[in-house]
Write a protein that holds these residues in place. Sequence first.
Motif, mmCIF file in Angstrom:
data_model
loop_
_atom_site.group_PDB
_atom_site.id
_atom_site.type_symbol
_atom_site.label_atom_id
_atom_site.label_comp_id
_atom_site.label_asym_id
_atom_site.label_seq_id
_atom_site.Cartn_x
_atom_site.Cartn_y
_atom_site.Cartn_z
ATOM 1 N N ARG A 137 7.983 -2.688 -0.980
ATOM 2 C CA ARG A 137 8.589 -1.461 -0.451
ATOM 3 C C ARG A 137 7.997 -0.999 0.883
ATOM 4 O O ARG A 137 8.457 -0.011 1.443
ATOM 5 N N PHE A 138 6.989 -1.702 1.376
ATOM 6 C CA PHE A 138 6.359 -1.283 2.625
ATOM 7 C C PHE A 138 6.457 -2.393 3.669
ATOM 8 O O PHE A 138 6.518 -3.573 3.326
ATOM 9 N N PRO A 139 6.459 -2.037 4.947
ATOM 10 C CA PRO A 139 6.554 -3.049 6.003
ATOM 11 C C PRO A 139 5.348 -3.984 6.012
ATOM 12 O O PRO A 139 4.268 -3.644 5.500
ATOM 13 N N ASP A 140 5.517 -5.151 6.638
ATOM 14 C CA ASP A 140 4.429 -6.130 6.636
ATOM 15 C C ASP A 140 3.315 -5.793 7.625
ATOM 16 O O ASP A 140 2.337 -6.535 7.731
ATOM 17 N N THR A 141 3.436 -4.662 8.331
ATOM 18 C CA THR A 141 2.325 -4.184 9.152
ATOM 19 C C THR A 141 1.377 -3.294 8.346
ATOM 20 O O THR A 141 0.415 -2.768 8.905
ATOM 21 N N PHE A 142 1.637 -3.125 7.053
ATOM 22 C CA PHE A 142 0.734 -2.402 6.165
ATOM 23 C C PHE A 142 -0.100 -3.415 5.390
ATOM 24 O O PHE A 142 0.435 -4.379 4.832
ATOM 25 N N GLN A 224 -18.833 2.984 13.085
ATOM 26 C CA GLN A 224 -18.426 3.898 14.151
ATOM 27 C C GLN A 224 -16.937 3.734 14.484
ATOM 28 O O GLN A 224 -16.543 3.600 15.650
ATOM 29 N N LEU A 225 -16.147 3.764 13.434
ATOM 30 C CA LEU A 225 -14.703 3.606 13.577
ATOM 31 C C LEU A 225 -14.015 4.955 13.403
ATOM 32 O O LEU A 225 -14.232 5.651 12.406
ATOM 33 N N ASP A 226 -13.213 5.305 14.367
ATOM 34 C CA ASP A 226 -12.461 6.559 14.312
ATOM 35 C C ASP A 226 -11.029 6.237 13.888
ATOM 36 O O ASP A 226 -10.197 5.852 14.714
ATOM 37 N N PHE A 227 -10.769 6.380 12.598
ATOM 38 C CA PHE A 227 -9.458 6.002 12.062
ATOM 39 C C PHE A 227 -9.090 7.011 10.985
ATOM 40 O O PHE A 227 -9.851 7.231 10.031
ATOM 41 N N PRO A 228 -7.939 7.661 11.083
ATOM 42 C CA PRO A 228 -7.586 8.718 10.133
ATOM 43 C C PRO A 228 -7.267 8.178 8.743
ATOM 44 O O PRO A 228 -6.899 7.011 8.576
ATOM 45 N N TYR A 229 -7.405 9.033 7.756
ATOM 46 C CA TYR A 229 -7.047 8.680 6.388
ATOM 47 C C TYR A 229 -6.545 9.918 5.660
ATOM 48 O O TYR A 229 -6.833 11.056 6.057
ATOM 49 N N ARG A 230 -5.791 9.697 4.594
ATOM 50 C CA ARG A 230 -5.351 10.785 3.730
ATOM 51 C C ARG A 230 -5.397 10.326 2.286
ATOM 52 O O ARG A 230 -5.182 9.151 1.988
ATOM 53 N N LYS A 231 -5.682 11.274 1.418
ATOM 54 C CA LYS A 231 -5.633 11.020 -0.028
ATOM 55 C C LYS A 231 -4.237 11.382 -0.522
ATOM 56 O O LYS A 231 -3.699 12.422 -0.145
ATOM 57 N N VAL A 232 -3.674 10.532 -1.378
ATOM 58 C CA VAL A 232 -2.299 10.734 -1.833
ATOM 59 C C VAL A 232 -2.219 10.576 -3.350
ATOM 60 O O VAL A 232 -2.627 9.543 -3.894
ATOM 61 N N VAL A 233 -1.714 11.607 -4.022
ATOM 62 C CA VAL A 233 -1.314 11.481 -5.421
ATOM 63 C C VAL A 233 0.190 11.252 -5.402
ATOM 64 O O VAL A 233 0.946 12.116 -4.955
ATOM 65 N N LEU A 234 0.627 10.107 -5.871
ATOM 66 C CA LEU A 234 2.017 9.692 -5.732
ATOM 67 C C LEU A 234 2.673 9.528 -7.103
ATOM 68 O O LEU A 234 2.181 8.776 -7.947
ATOM 69 N N SER A 235 3.762 10.261 -7.310
ATOM 70 C CA SER A 235 4.482 10.169 -8.581
ATOM 71 C C SER A 235 5.981 10.153 -8.325
ATOM 72 O O SER A 235 6.517 11.049 -7.668
ATOM 73 N N LYS A 254 8.358 13.828 -7.353
ATOM 74 C CA LYS A 254 9.675 13.209 -7.261
ATOM 75 C C LYS A 254 10.580 13.873 -6.225
ATOM 76 O O LYS A 254 11.495 13.242 -5.707
ATOM 77 N N ASP A 255 10.298 15.145 -5.884
ATOM 78 C CA ASP A 255 11.118 15.822 -4.888
ATOM 79 C C ASP A 255 10.824 15.344 -3.468
ATOM 80 O O ASP A 255 11.677 15.418 -2.585
ATOM 81 N N ARG A 256 9.628 14.830 -3.240
ATOM 82 C CA ARG A 256 9.246 14.353 -1.907
ATOM 83 C C ARG A 256 9.081 12.840 -1.853
ATOM 84 O O ARG A 256 8.852 12.271 -0.775
ATOM 85 N N TYR A 257 9.186 12.210 -2.988
ATOM 86 C CA TYR A 257 8.898 10.775 -3.083
ATOM 87 C C TYR A 257 9.771 9.945 -2.136
ATOM 88 O O TYR A 257 9.279 9.120 -1.369
ATOM 89 N N SER A 258 11.075 10.170 -2.154
ATOM 90 C CA SER A 258 11.991 9.363 -1.347
ATOM 91 C C SER A 258 11.748 9.543 0.139
ATOM 92 O O SER A 258 11.760 8.571 0.911
ATOM 93 N N SER A 259 11.515 10.777 0.571
ATOM 94 C CA SER A 259 11.300 11.030 1.995
ATOM 95 C C SER A 259 9.961 10.446 2.456
ATOM 96 O O SER A 259 9.848 9.910 3.569
ATOM 97 N N TRP A 260 8.943 10.540 1.594
ATOM 98 C CA TRP A 260 7.640 9.963 1.933
ATOM 99 C C TRP A 260 7.752 8.451 2.083
ATOM 100 O O TRP A 260 7.256 7.862 3.050
ATOM 101 N N LEU A 261 8.423 7.821 1.138
ATOM 102 C CA LEU A 261 8.589 6.369 1.181
ATOM 103 C C LEU A 261 9.434 5.955 2.382
ATOM 104 O O LEU A 261 9.121 4.970 3.064
ATOM 105 N N HIS A 262 10.479 6.722 2.667
ATOM 106 C CA HIS A 262 11.333 6.416 3.819
ATOM 107 C C HIS A 262 10.532 6.483 5.115
ATOM 108 O O HIS A 262 10.692 5.621 6.004
ATOM 109 N N GLU A 263 9.665 7.470 5.222
ATOM 110 C CA GLU A 263 8.836 7.610 6.415
ATOM 111 C C GLU A 263 7.951 6.382 6.609
ATOM 112 O O GLU A 263 7.792 5.878 7.731
ATOM 113 N N LYS A 264 7.386 5.872 5.518
ATOM 114 C CA LYS A 264 6.531 4.685 5.610
ATOM 115 C C LYS A 264 7.360 3.451 5.958
ATOM 116 O O LYS A 264 6.936 2.614 6.766
ATOM 117 N N ARG A 265 8.509 3.328 5.345
ATOM 118 C CA ARG A 265 9.330 2.137 5.524
ATOM 119 C C ARG A 265 9.938 2.041 6.924
ATOM 120 O O ARG A 265 10.329 0.947 7.361
#
Length: 305
Positions: A137-142, A224-235, A254-265
């Motif tokens: 479900r995710f692009p090959d750049t992930f 010494q790497l400056d790279f952002p991260y986020r914690k995600v609880v995904l359901s 489930k109300d945000r799941y599709s939009s979150w996945l679409h943004e990644k894809r």
Amino acid sequence: MAQLIKLNDYISRYETNIYQYPSQYVKLKNDHWNKMKKKYEQGWIEKTKKEVPVKTEDEQKGIKKFFKKKLRDEGQENSEDLVSEDDFPSSMEELKQYYLDGLIPFQLKWATTTLREKSFLDSSYKANSDLKFFLQRFPDTFLLMFEPVVQMKNAEVEIDHLLIGPSGIDIIFLLSHPNGEAIHPTSESSWYIEKEGVQSKVLSPMHSLRRTETFVKSVLKKYQLDFPYRKVVLSKDISFASGQVPYRTDWIGKDRYSSWLHEKRTVRAPLKHDQLKVAEALLKHCRTIAVKRPEWDMDESFTEG
């Protein structure tokens, strides 16, 4: 299709050269898709349908890997067909799914072997729906680290999934519950899952996510790497009913799941050098258990370069 750079404590060829294999994988993946799609568009399917006998039920079970033939010469495919004609699907949608399913055993091989070493894969991973979700479900750049076992102080622990994208890391806890319709994040230690007015207590995923965050932060700081991260609880099936979302955290129900996945894809950014440096650093601090491959088992599909 996301790239599986680390699976639990198995050896991965990405550990040997994180700068070679991601781009090599993308090239091979695209080459094979173009080859399969071309055969389909040429009407090969209809022709073979008339020529091959009807299969028995037993013969129809399963999907054969399309990476059957040995690939030689530093990742270049030979001239032989990668699949037999009678294995091909009968529609473009079936072809796409067939192609994606065929990539999973190929990825598992890359995530459990190098030219000289191998790990013994737990067969449950072959049918793991969570692993399939990430890979398909995710692009090959992930770049995916699935259930990695890492070194933290004097202990080795399994942490949450790490999805390393071109612009940041998602530390992901997949939340599901057979009796869940809504979730109430009521405290640091425990949450409540609710269905039809009945609540059941569950351990808060935030403890696990913070432990994984500690590992990620320590590695980024060490190199010494400056790279952002986020914690995600995904359901996919449960809604978040209430609660204050912590810093650098997303609660995706489930109300945000599709939009979150679409943004990644829809991410179109290519693999980035900083992304690969981060992946390399994280891999250095993962546990790996492997054994030397016997000589008869060293006729590899790809060289180590």
